[in-house]
Scaffold this motif. Structure first.
Motif, PDB file in Angstrom:
ATOM      1  N   THR A  62       0.837  -1.082  -0.176  1.00 35.00           N
ATOM      2  CA  THR A  62      -0.365  -0.092   0.229  1.00 35.00           C
ATOM      3  C   THR A  62       0.786   1.136  -0.429  1.00 35.00           C
ATOM      4  N   GLU A  63       0.379   1.674  -0.771  1.00 36.91           N
ATOM      5  CA  GLU A  63       0.585   4.315   0.288  1.00 36.91           C
ATOM      6  C   GLU A  63      -0.672   4.968  -0.762  1.00 36.91           C
ATOM      7  N   THR A  64      -0.448   5.411   0.790  1.00 37.74           N
ATOM      8  CA  THR A  64      -1.407   6.291   0.157  1.00 37.74           C
ATOM      9  C   THR A  64      -1.436   7.506   1.325  1.00 37.74           C
ATOM     10  N   THR A  65      -1.832   8.314   1.254  1.00 34.38           N
ATOM     11  CA  THR A  65      -2.210   9.748   1.812  1.00 34.38           C
ATOM     12  C   THR A  65      -3.151   9.194   2.348  1.00 34.38           C
ATOM     13  N   MET A  66      -3.447  10.188   4.046  1.00 35.89           N
ATOM     14  CA  MET A  66      -4.686  10.013   4.848  1.00 35.89           C
ATOM     15  C   MET A  66      -3.547   8.593   6.003  1.00 35.89           C
TER      16      MET A  66
END
Length: 195
Positions: A62-66
């Motif tokens: 996974t690679e995400t903001t928030m």
């Protein structure tokens, strides 16, 4: 439709509720992107949301903001794969794994990357990127690798955000096990970022 069953004000990809509920992102699974929608800017927006003793397992990437995961009320989140807090392609920061409440637990057996924010040319606008937070009786343990501040983006180090590998709030606990590694200012390959 699961999206219609979510409580109002929550934006999440996976949600598990209750001690018999388990969700898993398989080793071939990948979730990369910016989280948008209701709850953005709060713990109500992320990839995994676990409540009331639920279990979430990431074997993928996974690679995400928030928030990568919100682990509440005695739930357990296990990372055996790769989690990146923040987007390396856009420079938008992330808030990582948020673990809150008595007996809630985050176990990192894989890789947790913390990418500094650099989306803005103004350092003050880039804020802080966080790898993990524990509070209110929650625990986190790193059994593997955390790469904290592993890049400086494409705008130069003058504007990158601050990064926190582990943020420990009131009554939170964090353990870096004897075999675990926390790299600060190194690429995922082990090279120095800031030379």
């Amino acid at each position: 439709d699961p999206i219609l069953a979510l409580p109002a004000g929550i934006t999440t990809v996976f949600m598990a509720n209750g001690d018999k509920a388990t969700i898993r992102l398989e080793a071939t699974g990948s979730i990369i992107g910016d989280i948008r929608g209701a709850g953005v800017g709060t713990t109500n927006a992320g990839i995994f949301r676990l409540t009331n003793g639920a279990t979430g397992i990431n074997d993928g990437k996974t690679e995400t903001t928030m928030y990568t995961a919100t682990v509440l009320s005695g739930s357990h989140f296990i990372n055996n794969g790769s989690l990146t807090s923040g987007r390396t392609s856009t420079g938008v920061g992330g808030l990582g794994v948020h673990t809150s409440g008595q007996n809630s637990l985050f176990t990192n057996n894989g890789i947790l990357n913390v990418s500094p924010a650099y989306w803005s040319a103004l350092a003050a606008s880039n804020g802080t990127t966080i790898g993990l937070t524990t509070e209110l009786g929650a625990n986190a343990i790193n059994n593997a690798t955390m790469n904290i501040g592993f890049n400086e983006g494409n705008r130069g180090r003058e504007v990158v955000s601050s990064v926190l590998g582990a943020r420990i709030g009131t009554n939170g606990n964090f353990t870096n096990s004897a075999s675990a590694v926390m790299n600060v200012g190194k690429t995922v390959d082990g090279d120095d970022v800031y030379v």
